[in-house]
Scaffold this active site. Sequence first.
Site, PDB file in Angstrom:
ATOM      1  N   GLY A 185       0.676   3.807   2.232  1.00 23.35           N
ATOM      2  CA  GLY A 185       1.365   4.449   3.226  1.00 23.35           C
ATOM      3  C   GLY A 185       0.342   5.278   4.026  1.00 23.35           C
ATOM      4  O   GLY A 185       0.214   6.266   5.064  1.00 23.35           O
ATOM      5  N   CYS A 223      -8.066 -27.835   6.043  1.00 26.20           N
ATOM      6  CA  CYS A 223      -6.755 -27.606   6.772  1.00 26.20           C
ATOM      7  C   CYS A 223      -5.353 -28.451   7.313  1.00 26.20           C
ATOM      8  O   CYS A 223      -7.124 -29.600   7.532  1.00 26.20           O
ATOM      9  CB  CYS A 223      -6.642 -25.587   7.351  1.00 26.20           C
ATOM     10  N   ASP A 241       0.552  -1.065  -0.270  1.00 24.87           N
ATOM     11  CA  ASP A 241      -0.053   0.035   0.115  1.00 24.87           C
ATOM     12  C   ASP A 241       0.748   0.874  -0.473  1.00 24.87           C
ATOM     13  O   ASP A 241       1.968   0.903  -0.013  1.00 24.87           O
ATOM     14  CB  ASP A 241      -0.932   0.261   0.635  1.00 24.87           C
ATOM     15  N   CYS A 255     -13.557 -27.750   6.728  1.00 22.26           N
ATOM     16  CA  CYS A 255     -12.292 -26.918   6.238  1.00 22.26           C
ATOM     17  C   CYS A 255     -11.419 -27.939   5.907  1.00 22.26           C
ATOM     18  O   CYS A 255     -11.628 -29.081   6.722  1.00 22.26           O
ATOM     19  CB  CYS A 255     -12.260 -26.147   6.757  1.00 22.26           C
ATOM     20  N   ASP A 261      -7.607  -7.772   0.704  1.00 23.49           N
ATOM     21  CA  ASP A 261      -6.621  -7.718   1.425  1.00 23.49           C
ATOM     22  C   ASP A 261      -7.625  -7.158   2.601  1.00 23.49           C
ATOM     23  O   ASP A 261      -8.669  -5.933   2.580  1.00 23.49           O
ATOM     24  CB  ASP A 261      -6.014  -7.086   1.630  1.00 23.49           C
ATOM     25  N   CYS A 290      -7.989 -28.161  10.846  1.00 18.95           N
ATOM     26  CA  CYS A 290      -9.294 -28.907  11.390  1.00 18.95           C
ATOM     27  C   CYS A 290      -9.188 -29.977  11.563  1.00 18.95           C
ATOM     28  O   CYS A 290      -9.625 -31.534  11.052  1.00 18.95           O
ATOM     29  CB  CYS A 290      -9.894 -28.244   9.993  1.00 18.95           C
ATOM     30  N   HIS A 344      -5.355 -21.696  10.621  1.00 19.32           N
ATOM     31  CA  HIS A 344      -7.354 -22.540   9.766  1.00 19.32           C
ATOM     32  C   HIS A 344      -7.937 -20.903   9.115  1.00 19.32           C
ATOM     33  O   HIS A 344      -8.661 -21.019   8.519  1.00 19.32           O
ATOM     34  CB  HIS A 344      -7.953 -22.405  10.806  1.00 19.32           C
TER      35      HIS A 344
END
Length: 379
Positions: free
Chosen positions: A98, A314, A96, A312, A274, A317, A343
């Site tokens: 700033g 991941c 970004d 999920c 984001d 999990c 997660h």
Amino acid sequence: MTSANPRFDFSIHATDDKARTGTIRMKRGEIRTPAFMPVGTAATVKAMRPAEVRAAGADIILGNTYHLMLRPGAERMARLGGLHNFMKWDRPILTDSGGYQVMSLSELTKLTEEGVAFASHLDGSKHMLSPERSMEIQRLLGSDIVMAFDECTKNGVSRDEAAKSMERSMRWAKRSRDGFDSGHEHASRAALFGIQQGSLDEGLRKASAEALVEIGFDGYAVGGLAVGEGQEAMFATLDFAPGQLPADKPRYLMGVGKPDDIVGAVERGIDMFDCVLPTRSGRNGQAFTWNGPVNIRNAKHAEDQSPLDAQCSCPVCATWSRAYLHHLIRSGEILGAMLMTEHNIHFYQQLMAGLRAAIAEGRLAAFAADFRARYYARD
Ligand SMILES: [Zn+2]
């Protein structure tokens, strides 16, 4: 990744009503869109190693110019080989400008046509950010996608104030373009995005879009949303704002958001996001799941042997129970922050993958309806 990779190329593979799915190709790799960029504020996605961020499915992360210019400092970062080498993330990084954090975090902020003078929130040291200095810092960091320096117009200001703020941001956008282009070597391998302002006003947003297109950018961000206006007002603005920006360039909604914000924004034509929510909330004990947010601190999880989210995929999990995560977070254990973050980052990337697949197959409306039915259901 090959040397044949272009500086910046965006191709749209499929559209579904206003939504699109595609690929951004850059020197450091490809970004599948719609994309969610985990936030790596201080050269780290907090509590995650770069390899874990990548394993979750992230193609790109975000770095914060304001934080990095103060610590470790842009010139020092350049001497250390740039942000990628420093943190060992070799894929694209968006930084970004700033501007947003200077105005929200620092003290003694003085805004003039030249830029923003401020005192560091860390040690009170005096600094100046201008379009030219922001471009220089993002170049020193080695950013792949550089954001134009702008003023994020505050929520609730008058139309006149919003117009004046937007018009200054458009003058700063031109200075950002010139500053970026003056860094020839970096400009030959990085991209520059402009940022639309104009608050919630359709006419101001249109004027901002036209000013940006006149300057010309690789991508366009919708700025000045998610600043307290609420989801309904944000969606009302997204009903027209993305359509004012070039259809053949990526559109990035800055600082958004909750999973349901992202689904609604993708439906309205946004390609990139984001947000600190999956990382920050994770450390605080909030997990995002297909059945809505879960506060793992809640006593009802103390003996719950089920995973955070049965759907999920991941590693968290697959391995640990809600009861264990409840214990870790309640005990203030570092591993609790790590696992909750892992997660959440996975969940966000699974959501983006689901959105991309739904758009590609022309079933986004059904996907979104099913998502909302489950996400808003409360047990
Ligand atoms: Zn999970």
